[in-house]
Design a protein around this motif. Structure first.
Motif, PDB file in Angstrom:
ATOM      1  N   PHE A 214       0.821  -1.206   0.000  1.00 42.27           N
ATOM      2  CA  PHE A 214       0.000   0.000   0.000  1.00 42.27           C
ATOM      3  C   PHE A 214       0.861   1.265   0.000  1.00 42.27           C
ATOM      4  CE2 PHE A 214      -3.495  -2.792   1.468  1.00 42.27           C
ATOM      5  CZ  PHE A 214      -4.456  -2.387   0.557  1.00 42.27           C
ATOM      6  N   PHE A 215       1.998   1.229   0.682  1.00 38.65           N
ATOM      7  CA  PHE A 215       2.892   2.380   0.674  1.00 38.65           C
ATOM      8  C   PHE A 215       3.331   2.683  -0.757  1.00 38.65           C
ATOM      9  CE2 PHE A 215       4.637   2.469   5.244  1.00 38.65           C
ATOM     10  CZ  PHE A 215       3.498   1.869   5.752  1.00 38.65           C
ATOM     11  N   ALA A 216       3.755   1.638  -1.457  1.00 39.32           N
ATOM     12  CA  ALA A 216       4.231   1.798  -2.829  1.00 39.32           C
ATOM     13  C   ALA A 216       3.109   2.259  -3.747  1.00 39.32           C
ATOM     14  CB  ALA A 216       4.820   0.483  -3.335  1.00 39.32           C
ATOM     15  N   GLY A 217       1.917   1.717  -3.550  1.00 39.10           N
ATOM     16  CA  GLY A 217       0.791   2.123  -4.380  1.00 39.10           C
ATOM     17  C   GLY A 217       0.518   3.612  -4.268  1.00 39.10           C
ATOM     18  N   LEU A 218       0.566   4.142  -3.045  1.00 40.22           N
ATOM     19  CA  LEU A 218       0.324   5.576  -2.849  1.00 40.22           C
ATOM     20  C   LEU A 218       1.430   6.423  -3.473  1.00 40.22           C
ATOM     21  CD1 LEU A 218      -0.979   5.658   0.839  1.00 40.22           C
ATOM     22  CD2 LEU A 218      -2.298   5.986  -1.241  1.00 40.22           C
ATOM     23  N   ASN A 388       5.678   4.935  14.728  1.00 38.27           N
ATOM     24  CA  ASN A 388       6.882   5.742  14.575  1.00 38.27           C
ATOM     25  C   ASN A 388       7.828   5.138  13.541  1.00 38.27           C
ATOM     26  OD1 ASN A 388       9.921   6.358  15.730  1.00 38.27           O
ATOM     27  ND2 ASN A 388       8.529   8.084  16.029  1.00 38.27           N
ATOM     28  N   ARG A 389       7.863   3.811  13.469  1.00 40.67           N
ATOM     29  CA  ARG A 389       8.734   3.151  12.491  1.00 40.67           C
ATOM     30  C   ARG A 389       8.145   3.230  11.090  1.00 40.67           C
ATOM     31  NH1 ARG A 389       8.980  -2.537  11.129  1.00 40.67           N
ATOM     32  NH2 ARG A 389       7.671  -2.999  12.936  1.00 40.67           N
ATOM     33  N   TYR A 390       6.864   2.965  10.951  1.00 40.01           N
ATOM     34  CA  TYR A 390       6.241   2.957   9.628  1.00 40.01           C
ATOM     35  C   TYR A 390       6.242   4.327   8.965  1.00 40.01           C
ATOM     36  CZ  TYR A 390       4.375  -1.810  10.097  1.00 40.01           C
ATOM     37  OH  TYR A 390       4.231  -3.170  10.204  1.00 40.01           O
ATOM     38  N   ARG A 391       6.136   5.387   9.762  1.00 35.55           N
ATOM     39  CA  ARG A 391       5.969   6.708   9.157  1.00 35.55           C
ATOM     40  C   ARG A 391       7.269   7.259   8.565  1.00 35.55           C
ATOM     41  NH1 ARG A 391       5.528  11.578  13.606  1.00 35.55           N
ATOM     42  NH2 ARG A 391       7.691  11.433  14.310  1.00 35.55           N
ATOM     43  N   VAL A 392       8.402   6.552   8.732  1.00 35.59           N
ATOM     44  CA  VAL A 392       9.632   7.030   8.088  1.00 35.59           C
ATOM     45  C   VAL A 392       9.500   6.976   6.566  1.00 35.59           C
ATOM     46  CG1 VAL A 392      11.097   6.345  10.025  1.00 35.59           C
ATOM     47  CG2 VAL A 392      10.806   4.779   8.106  1.00 35.59           C
ATOM     48  N   ALA A 393       8.492   6.263   6.060  1.00 37.49           N
ATOM     49  CA  ALA A 393       8.267   6.242   4.615  1.00 37.49           C
ATOM     50  C   ALA A 393       7.764   7.589   4.100  1.00 37.49           C
ATOM     51  CB  ALA A 393       7.267   5.144   4.252  1.00 37.49           C
TER      52      ALA A 393
END
Length: 417
Positions: A214-218, A388-393
């Motif tokens: 989903f990160f990549a899709g956005l 906190n870890r995920y939002r570094v994207a």
């Protein structure tokens, strides 16, 4: 083999470093920031535990299978199961964890079981990709502050922390930055779209998808929307800001609708139910620690929209310094306070009509990516440590935008950036 591979990779790194060290402004920061990345990697791998230790242990086992039974290792690469030497690892369907372990088993040919070398190669991949993005932006828009990119991608504490060592974020952030660098070069840097670079972009986008779908899709949706805006600018001889916003919104909403019609996997019902499952699963695991709560959250589009402002705010501001008992929570909270100050400063400068010199279409694309991903993370990830870890994207891109205005540019120049 490890000696030969490490010698070759060291030579490649040196050949990459030499011309970049000679570049004005950016060159002076290359070695200090690289040293910071290596130091962070050394600390992360010295105190290794949890997920990184899990990835390392299984990658060593996969590598042992490669040496003992190469044919079986090749079959394992295409499978969701691993069986060797009495060890068994089974996943049902695609898993980015299993994909990451498979990649690391190849890295072990050079790392030879070393946690530091394994983490170093992951960290260097991220560093090199982010540096190339910094260079691409500096070439395309020399009037914008290069320091905004240096801080966001290579010096911000949580970004450095989570993209160092044996973490998926190294490959996630690195592959995303590399794709953005190529797109910026094509759309604004005057670089031709060659077959080799197009193939590289596809390979990097595939890696980005494999790390977090989903990160990549956005990100790719925002970049394709930026391409649409760039084409519209050239056809119309310019683009009104309100029209750019409408085009980007229509592109993203239309793309989501088309995907939902093509496959039920991308339908709204499937998305909302999957999001709620993730939310409740992580909430149960986080019940005894600081976490987010949405008591009235329902698996409907209307409910998600109602909770989106709260989710975005939480993703960008939590944890607070007083939440949690560990030093890491305190450090994360202090960083969040600094982030809020920078965002409020940027908002105030924008209201005054001094947003910076970054093209408006780029701002729209990056802001859409940051806000949508922040909403997704805030709604699906109630555990504050995981959040906190995920939002570094998204954090490097948000800082890139927040440090564009003239006030921030003056402050960065005083730091030599």
């Amino acid at each position: 083999m490890a000696v030969v591979l490490n010698s070759g990779l060291l030579l490649l790194l040196w050949r990459w470093l030499q011309p970049r060290l000679a570049e004005p402004l950016l060159g002076r920061w290359l070695l200090p920031l690289l040293a910071l990345k290596v130091l962070a990697c050394a600390i992360a791998t010295y105190f290794i535990g949890g997920d990184p230790q899990y990835y390392l242990t299984w990658s060593r086992a996969f590598n042992q299978q490669l040496w003992a039974e190469p044919g079986a290792w090749l079959r394992t690469l295409a499978a969701d199961e691993f069986h060797f030497g009495g060890l068994h690892l089974v996943f049902h369907g695609f898993s980015n964890t299993l994909f990451f372990i498979k990649l690391l088993s190849g890295v072990q040919l050079a790392a030879n079981g070393s946690a530091f070398l394994t983490g170093l190669y992951c960290s260097l991949f991220c560093f090199v990709a982010c540096w190339e993005l910094v260079r691409a932006v500096a070439r395309a828009w020399p009037a914008t502050p290069a320091g905004a990119m240096l801080i966001g991608f290579l010096a911000w504490p949580s970004v450095v922390y989570w993209t160092s060592g044996i973490t998926k974020e190294c490959l996630l952030v690195g592959s995303g930055a590399a794709v953005v660098a190529l797109v910026v070069g094509w759309l604004y840097g005057g670089r031709p779209v060659r077959l080799a670079t197009l193939g590289l972009a596809i390979l990097l986008a595939g890696l980005h998808f494999q790390m977090r779908f989903f990160f990549a899709g956005l990100l790719l949706a925002a970049l394709s929307g930026l391409g649409l805006l760039r084409v519209a600018e050239r056809l119309l001889g310019g683009l009104r800001r309100w029209l750019a916003v409408l085009l980007m919104a229509g592109w993203l909403l239309g793309g989501a609708w088309v995907l939902g019609e093509i496959s039920p996997v991308f339908s709204l019902n499937k998305f909302t139910s999957r999001l709620l499952i993730n939310y409740h699963t992580l909430q149960q695991k986080s019940a005894h620690g600081p976490h987010l709560e949405y008591p009235n959250l329902q698996p409907t589009g209307e409910s998600l929209l109602q909770h989106t402002p709260q989710a975005v705010a939480a993703a960008l501001s939590r944890p607070w310094p007083w939440e949690g008992s560990s030093p890491l929570y305190v450090a994360a909270g202090l960083e969040n306070l600094l982030l809020l100050v920078l965002l409020l400063w940027a908002a105030a400068e924008t209201v005054r009509g001094r947003p910076g010199r970054l093209p408006f279409a780029v701002v729209v694309a990056l802001l859409a990516y940051c806000l949508l991903l922040a909403a997704l993370l805030g709604l699906s990830t109630p555990n504050l440590g995981t959040l906190n870890r995920y939002r570094v994207a998204l954090l490097p891109y948000l800082l890139w935008l927040a440090l564009q205005h003239p006030g921030a540019a003056r402050w960065l120049r005083r730091l030599g950036m």
